[in-house]
Design an enzyme around this catalytic site. Structure first.
Site, mmCIF file in Angstrom:
data_model
loop_
_atom_site.group_PDB
_atom_site.id
_atom_site.type_symbol
_atom_site.label_atom_id
_atom_site.label_comp_id
_atom_site.label_asym_id
_atom_site.label_seq_id
_atom_site.Cartn_x
_atom_site.Cartn_y
_atom_site.Cartn_z
ATOM 1 N N ARG A 1 1.532 -1.222 0.173
ATOM 2 C CA ARG A 1 -0.022 0.314 -0.045
ATOM 3 C C ARG A 1 0.926 0.861 -0.119
ATOM 4 O O ARG A 1 2.242 1.176 0.334
ATOM 5 C CB ARG A 1 -0.958 0.042 1.187
ATOM 6 C CG ARG A 1 -0.344 -0.065 2.411
ATOM 7 C CD ARG A 1 -1.159 -0.306 3.832
ATOM 8 N NE ARG A 1 -2.597 0.463 3.610
ATOM 9 C CZ ARG A 1 -3.608 -0.383 3.458
ATOM 10 N NH1 ARG A 1 -3.784 -1.432 2.868
ATOM 11 N NH2 ARG A 1 -4.563 0.698 3.056
ATOM 12 N N GLY B 1 7.039 -1.693 -4.698
ATOM 13 C CA GLY B 1 6.862 -1.141 -3.176
ATOM 14 C C GLY B 1 6.031 0.108 -3.918
ATOM 15 O O GLY B 1 4.850 0.333 -3.790
ATOM 16 N N HIS B 2 5.586 0.356 -2.299
ATOM 17 C CA HIS B 2 3.944 1.354 -1.964
ATOM 18 C C HIS B 2 4.379 2.294 -2.876
ATOM 19 O O HIS B 2 5.339 3.077 -3.766
ATOM 20 C CB HIS B 2 4.524 2.545 -0.331
ATOM 21 C CG HIS B 2 5.899 2.722 -0.082
ATOM 22 N ND1 HIS B 2 5.641 2.996 0.865
ATOM 23 C CD2 HIS B 2 7.097 2.795 -1.231
ATOM 24 C CE1 HIS B 2 7.284 3.436 1.103
ATOM 25 N NE2 HIS B 2 7.672 3.705 0.167
ATOM 26 N N GLY B 3 2.951 3.035 -3.394
ATOM 27 C CA GLY B 3 3.575 4.019 -4.868
ATOM 28 C C GLY B 3 3.654 4.268 -5.984
ATOM 29 O O GLY B 3 3.233 4.653 -6.686
#
Length: 374
Positions: A217, A238-240
């Site tokens: 997230r 990975g996040h984003g």
């Protein structure tokens, strides 16, 4: 099933005996009489001639001699036709029927028509499961999750809070969708302070997530996998990050945080992408490529490190350690050569060479005699 019937179902042009009985699908080398095989790469033509299969799917322009030994099914896309042929002979085990008595479904969860939930799965508060969603045994669906029509969550998956999964998605066994992104801030005393990961994950329609793959997230905002993309087993998002439409990420690909991958990209196994980079549409990266800067569209990357025998690798490693000194020596040699060449450069006005090199050039060679004439 008669070969002629298979030809009609697959939309193929039949060459040869259509009354051949086909009982299953197999690869060229593994096939036995009664099997249908396929050929999509012409370099395996010799193997096809020697196969024991009773028939083969080939391309529309596949060239054969008059005495080809087995019947052929011709199609412009033999590999896709092979995929459809498998479905004629194999049906996966049936999904769970209804909601198992041991499943725990929060009273506030909303389940559409024909939802199936397997044993010991937990459906959290406010979850929305649309029509024909299947959740296999031992899954955990956190509060606020929304899963679209005809999507399947296989056993032992975890879908974290507020994740949105579109229609016709498949999440394979052991995947984790929406775990916390890897975000920490350093404090004055040198310890790490965990940054709350307040964002979500969105899987658009027709996305498939491989076994034991993780999609983190976002810290804020969202991590998004766009429609039609397929992630293999053991992939890390990975996040984003954002993955564009119809992109393939093969086994053990890793995207660091805030990576942006375009449409129709193919990253082969163990490709690594550094954070905050953009990879353009239609990029292909070969196995083990390390992407450390943004890549424009339509590029093919060969940044991998191929394996070699141990003796060669040890010698190459020894040379690698000497590269900084070798570079320094080459730069010194280039400077000396430039000094030595200077006296012999043609004078633009007179067309003759200078008469003698400077003393510095002679000293570089360790001599004091007369310089050679141009």
């Amino acid at each position: 099933m008669k070969l002629s019937d298979i030809s009609a179902k697959l939309g193929c042009a039949l060459e040869g005996d259509g009354q051949v009985d086909i009982v299953g699908i197999a690869g060229i080398e593994e096939a036995e009489p009664g099997h249908l095989t396929f050929l999509s790469n012409p370099k395996y033509k010799v193997k096809l001639r020697d196969t024991k299969a009773s028939a083969a799917i080939v391309s529309a322009d596949f060239e054969v001699s008059a005495a080809w030994p087995i019947p052929l099914l011709r199609h412009v896309n033999p590999y896709l036709t092979f995929a459809h042929a498998i479905e004629l002979f194999y049906s996966p085990p049936p999904a769970p029927h209804g909601i198992h008595p041991t499943a725990v479904v929060d009273p506030t969860a909303v389940c559409g028509h024909n939802v199936r939930i397997g044993a010991s799965s937990v459906i959290g508060e406010g979850v929305v499961l649309a029509d024909d969603v299947t959740v296999y045994p031992n899954c955990t669906i956190y509060p606020g999750v929304r899963i679209g029509r005809n999507s399947t969550i296989h056993s032992n998956c975890v879908v974290r809070e507020h994740v949105v999964i579109g229609e016709d998605c498949i999440v394979q066994n052991g995947a984790v969708i929406g775990a916390d992104g890897f975000g920490y801030a350093k404090q004055a005393d040198g310890t790490w302070y965990k940054i709350v990961q307040s964002g979500i994950v969105v899987l658009e329609n027709r996305v498939e997530i491989g076994a034991c793959t993780t999609v983190d997230r976002a810290t804020i905002g969202e991590t998004r996998i766009k429609s039609g993309s397929k992630l293999d087993n053991l992939v890390m998002i990975g996040h984003g990050s954002s993955v564009g439409e119809n992109t393939l990420l093969c086994g053990q690909v890793g995207l660091a945080g805030s990576s942006t991958v375009g449409r129709n990209v193919m990253l082969a196994g163990q490709v690594g992408v550094a954070g905050h980079l953009h990879i353009g549409d239609n990029v292909v990266a070969t196995v083990k490529s390390c992407i450390w800067k943004s890549v424009e569209a339509n590029q093919v990357l060969y940044g991998n490190i191929p394996a070699s025998d141990s003796h060669t690798w040890l010698k190459a490693s020894a040379v690698f350690r000497q590269l900084p000194q070798m570079q320094k020596s080459v730069q010194q040699m280039q400077k000396r050569i430039a000094v030595l060449e200077e006296p012999f450069k043609t004078n633009g006005k007179s067309g003759r060479a200078d008469a003698s090199p400077p003393k510095a050039a002679l000293e570089c060679h360790g001599t004091t005699g007369d310089a050679p004439q141009g």
